[in-house]
Design a protein around this motif. Structure first.
Motif, short mmCIF file in Angstrom:
data_model
loop_
_atom_site.label_atom_id
_atom_site.label_comp_id
_atom_site.label_asym_id
_atom_site.label_seq_id
_atom_site.Cartn_x
_atom_site.Cartn_y
_atom_site.Cartn_z
N ASP A 39 24.35 30.08 13.59
CA ASP A 39 25.25 29.65 12.51
C ASP A 39 26.26 30.77 12.23
OD1 ASP A 39 26.00 27.76 10.63
OD2 ASP A 39 24.05 27.71 9.64
N SER A 40 26.93 31.23 13.29
CA SER A 40 27.72 32.46 13.21
C SER A 40 28.82 32.42 12.15
CB SER A 40 28.29 32.82 14.58
OG SER A 40 29.06 31.76 15.09
N GLU A 41 29.46 31.28 11.95
CA GLU A 41 30.51 31.21 10.93
C GLU A 41 29.94 31.44 9.53
OE1 GLU A 41 33.57 27.87 9.26
OE2 GLU A 41 33.34 27.98 11.44
N PHE A 42 28.81 30.80 9.26
CA PHE A 42 28.13 30.98 7.97
C PHE A 42 27.65 32.43 7.81
CE2 PHE A 42 23.87 30.66 5.78
CZ PHE A 42 24.38 30.62 4.49
N PHE A 43 27.05 32.99 8.86
CA PHE A 43 26.57 34.37 8.80
C PHE A 43 27.72 35.33 8.52
CE2 PHE A 43 23.10 33.09 12.07
CZ PHE A 43 22.37 32.46 11.08
N SER A 44 28.83 35.13 9.18
CA SER A 44 29.99 35.99 8.98
C SER A 44 30.51 35.90 7.55
CB SER A 44 31.09 35.59 9.97
OG SER A 44 32.23 36.38 9.76
N MET A 45 30.59 34.67 7.03
CA MET A 45 31.03 34.49 5.65
C MET A 45 30.12 35.23 4.68
SD MET A 45 30.25 32.72 2.56
CE MET A 45 29.08 31.48 3.03
N LEU A 46 28.81 35.12 4.90
CA LEU A 46 27.85 35.75 4.01
C LEU A 46 27.91 37.28 4.12
CD1 LEU A 46 26.08 34.23 2.06
CD2 LEU A 46 24.21 34.38 3.70
N LYS A 47 28.09 37.80 5.32
CA LYS A 47 28.21 39.25 5.50
C LYS A 47 29.33 39.82 4.65
CE LYS A 47 26.41 40.06 10.09
NZ LYS A 47 26.66 40.31 11.48
N HIS A 48 30.44 39.12 4.59
CA HIS A 48 31.60 39.60 3.84
C HIS A 48 31.41 39.54 2.32
CE1 HIS A 48 33.41 39.12 7.82
NE2 HIS A 48 34.22 40.10 7.42
N LYS A 49 30.37 38.84 1.87
CA LYS A 49 30.11 38.75 0.42
C LYS A 49 29.35 39.97 -0.10
CE LYS A 49 31.66 34.48 -0.17
NZ LYS A 49 32.74 34.12 -1.04
N ASN A 50 28.73 40.73 0.80
CA ASN A 50 27.96 41.92 0.42
C ASN A 50 26.95 41.62 -0.69
OD1 ASN A 50 29.27 43.71 2.24
ND2 ASN A 50 31.04 43.70 0.87
N LEU A 51 26.14 40.59 -0.45
CA LEU A 51 25.17 40.17 -1.44
C LEU A 51 23.87 40.95 -1.34
CD1 LEU A 51 25.55 36.29 -1.18
CD2 LEU A 51 26.64 37.84 -2.81
N ARG A 52 23.13 40.89 -2.43
CA ARG A 52 21.76 41.39 -2.50
C ARG A 52 20.94 40.28 -3.16
NH1 ARG A 52 22.82 46.61 -5.79
NH2 ARG A 52 24.30 45.19 -6.74
N VAL A 53 19.63 40.33 -2.96
CA VAL A 53 18.77 39.28 -3.51
C VAL A 53 17.58 39.90 -4.22
CG1 VAL A 53 17.47 37.16 -3.03
CG2 VAL A 53 19.31 37.85 -1.50
N ILE A 54 17.34 39.40 -5.43
CA ILE A 54 16.11 39.70 -6.16
C ILE A 54 15.21 38.49 -5.98
CG2 ILE A 54 15.06 40.16 -8.41
CD1 ILE A 54 17.95 41.07 -9.30
N VAL A 55 13.99 38.72 -5.49
CA VAL A 55 13.04 37.64 -5.29
C VAL A 55 11.91 37.79 -6.30
CG1 VAL A 55 11.39 36.59 -3.68
CG2 VAL A 55 13.58 37.50 -2.82
N LEU A 56 11.74 36.77 -7.13
CA LEU A 56 10.57 36.69 -8.02
C LEU A 56 9.49 35.94 -7.26
CD1 LEU A 56 12.49 35.84 -11.28
CD2 LEU A 56 11.02 37.85 -10.95
N THR A 57 8.34 36.57 -7.10
CA THR A 57 7.31 36.02 -6.22
C THR A 57 5.93 36.50 -6.64
OG1 THR A 57 6.74 35.70 -3.90
CG2 THR A 57 7.48 37.91 -4.53
N GLU A 58 4.93 35.97 -6.00
CA GLU A 58 3.54 36.44 -6.08
C GLU A 58 2.88 36.12 -4.74
OE1 GLU A 58 1.75 38.18 -8.25
OE2 GLU A 58 3.09 38.16 -9.98
N ASP A 59 1.95 36.95 -4.35
CA ASP A 59 1.25 36.83 -3.08
C ASP A 59 0.49 35.51 -2.96
OD1 ASP A 59 -0.25 37.23 -0.77
OD2 ASP A 59 -1.49 38.79 -1.62
N TRP A 60 -0.05 35.00 -4.05
CA TRP A 60 -0.87 33.79 -4.01
C TRP A 60 -0.06 32.51 -3.87
CZ3 TRP A 60 1.10 31.12 -7.95
CH2 TRP A 60 1.55 31.83 -9.07
N CYS A 61 1.25 32.59 -3.98
CA CYS A 61 2.10 31.40 -4.02
C CYS A 61 2.41 30.87 -2.62
CB CYS A 61 3.39 31.72 -4.76
SG CYS A 61 4.55 30.34 -4.78
#
Length: 184
Positions: A39-61
């Protein structure tokens, strides 16, 4: 705290996986098996956004066990840094991302830009995965029934087995993530 501060407080995904006890093997199975689409076009678009992600999670989920490795594969392709916060130790943030205004459902992926502003939120499930879960839950007896606990545990086992093996659901998660992110 700001989202930027939450991100800085969060642990790396590597540390989170190292600390896992319940679903580590299942998460790694999905991670090692999931083939991210080309999905190179999508990947390229996302790279240029310089995003970071916070994941709320738990091991048991179980949902996190399936969704997190798909996010990690996407992050690898796009240079997005992923950090993890345990839901139960970070309720102040979790309570800002309740599902339907009441449930602390996870995982929640909070996408932030370079300055720490939220640009997108995803979770806890892709629509098709939610439909699958709803259909399974519809087969449960009433909560007051003697067999409820046994049937509920059977449903959880079915969900876990399906989540760790159903590539169609994995692709639904990927598509749902993509649909969320192409709008930013």
């Amino acid at each position: 705290m700001t989202l930027k501060e939450w991100f800085e407080k969060a642990m790396s995904h590597e540390k989170y996986i190292d600390l896992m006890e319940t679903h580590k093997e299942n998460l790694l199975h999905v991670y090692n098996t999931f083939a991210i689409p080309e999905d190179s076009e999508f990947f390229s678009m996302l790279k240029h956004k310089n995003l970071r992600v916070i994941v709320l999670t738990e091991d048991w989920c179980g949902d996190a066990m399936m969704n997190v490795p798909i996010l990690l594969r996407l992050a690898e392709k796009t240079g997005v840094e992923v950090r993890m916060l345990l839901r139960d130790q970070n309720l102040e943030l979790m309570d800002q991302y309740l599902t339907n205004g009441k449930s602390r459902s996870i995982p929640i992926f909070i996408f932030i830009d370079e300055t720490g502003n939220e640009v997108a939120k995803w979770g806890p499930r892709a629509d098709d995965v939610q439909q699958f879960v709803d259909e399974l839950r519809a087969t449960l007896p009433d909560k007051e029934a003697d067999e409820y606990k046994e049937k509920f545990n059977e449903m959880i086992n079915t969900l876990t087995d399906t989540y760790k093996s159903n590539e169609k659901l994995w692709n639904e998660v990927y598509s749902s993530l993509k649909n969320t992110l192409v709008t930013i």
